[in-house]
Design an enzyme around this catalytic site. Sequence first.
Site, short mmCIF file in Angstrom:
data_model
loop_
_atom_site.label_atom_id
_atom_site.label_comp_id
_atom_site.label_asym_id
_atom_site.label_seq_id
_atom_site.Cartn_x
_atom_site.Cartn_y
_atom_site.Cartn_z
N LYS A 146 0.82 -1.20 0.00
CA LYS A 146 0.00 0.00 0.00
C LYS A 146 0.87 1.28 0.00
O LYS A 146 2.09 1.20 0.08
CB LYS A 146 -0.96 -0.05 1.19
C1 PLP Z 1 -4.93 -4.59 0.42
C2 PLP Z 1 -6.41 -4.55 0.52
C3 PLP Z 1 -7.10 -5.13 1.60
C4 PLP Z 1 -6.43 -5.97 2.63
O1 PLP Z 1 -5.42 -5.34 3.30
P1 PLP Z 1 -4.54 -6.15 4.38
O2 PLP Z 1 -3.97 -5.06 5.21
O3 PLP Z 1 -3.53 -6.92 3.62
O4 PLP Z 1 -5.46 -7.04 5.15
C5 PLP Z 1 -8.46 -4.97 1.65
N1 PLP Z 1 -9.14 -4.31 0.71
C6 PLP Z 1 -8.52 -3.75 -0.35
C7 PLP Z 1 -9.33 -3.01 -1.35
C8 PLP Z 1 -7.15 -3.87 -0.49
O5 PLP Z 1 -6.53 -3.35 -1.55
#
Ligand code: PLP
Length: 411
Positions: free
Chosen positions: A183
């Site tokens: 992210k």
């Molecule tokens: C990355 C992501 C998640 C999950 O994130 P984590 O922190 O890995 O659990 C959930 N929703 C979306 C849209 C994502 O891109």
Amino acid sequence: MGEEEKEALARVIDSGILSRYLGCWHEDFYGGPEVQALEREWAARFGVKHAIAVNSCTSGLYAAVGAVGTEPGDEIIVPPYTMAATTTAPLVYGAIPVFADVEPDCFCIDPAAVEAAITPRTRAIMAVDLFGLPYNALAINAIARKHGIRVIEDNAQAPGALHFGREAGSLADIGVFSLNYHKHIHTGEGGMVVTNDDELADKVRLIRNHAEAVVEAKGTTDLVNMVGFNYRLTELQAAVGRCQLAKFDTLLAARQENSTYLSSRLAEIDCITPPKVREGCTHVYYVHACLYDAECAGLPRQRFLEAVSAELAPTELREGEGVLLSGGYVRPLYLQPIFQRRIAFGSQGFPFVNPWNPASPRYDAGLCPTCERLHTAELIEHELMRPPMTRADLDDVADAFTKVWELRHTL
Ligand SMILES: *Cc1c(COP(=O)(O)O)cnc(C)c1O
């Protein structure tokens, strides 16, 4: 990651307190100094009353579904174009995901499809700020108000994006951010739940940390979904998160500048439509998601992308992350085995077969035609605009697209 993060980690290790939660009603129920400082700083940056650190966005989404009082057999409307956890969160509470199609141009859940999916059993809408663009909060929130249901905003992909001046993540009743490695900023794994609602915040904090062992001493009388998990972020991660948050706006500005430049260059290619920015919004480009017109190019998407990728090999190596240019994003999630075979918890079809809701949800191919079309033919997504890419790197990318477009008749 830089020297700041190394120093922060050393500071926590020297303190000896790598996590400071206690799963009982105690002053350490809310975690240690780094976790609480990150929460305060996050709340200030994103303009929310409560920020609650969790160990992933997935955990945060699960806690949010619990906090809104989800009952077994409730229906929760979800988009098919998202990361899988958005659609599994309802299942954890015995609720049924109901898929609503996405917008053909902005790719977020489509208000008209949401309206059509509402039944008396609808508890909530999971609205995802997909690819870096806020969901259509004006329309979706109005639908939710009209029907007296909640909106949970999955903002893993659009931290810092604005919707008529308001921060993505704070547009719904409750919002969830991700701090995983992929992210905008990260702590390896991690997440943050935000809300302005005191009651929802309290419930999320309980679900995060062994609610059932805390409620009695805390004086919590509403026991609905007060089954706790361990969703706690460590002090180590929180310390890294604080450094990352301090750099966030600089990183974001570079990503936005890169993406805007690339969009301007790709806009010159007739068969590519660069990411649309919704009216009143800013885009933070988790990925750069373009539309591809195969008829205009005279080439199927895959062939076009293979040719562009061949031009870009050195750039990919520089990023060191394998394929960063792909067609389609995820397969529409209702086509996954969990929905096709309706096997989630246990072997008997629960919660799809559910004594509290006899309605059988649809998961057949063709359910969300826009999403299927984007996936199989129209969507191109890539991350070839992330900092620290330079203007020259971006020109390499744009030149590759332009070259393939100009020489398409030879392919
Ligand atoms: C990355 C992501 C998640 C999950 O994130 P984590 O922190 O890995 O659990 C959930 N929703 C979306 C849209 C994502 O891109």
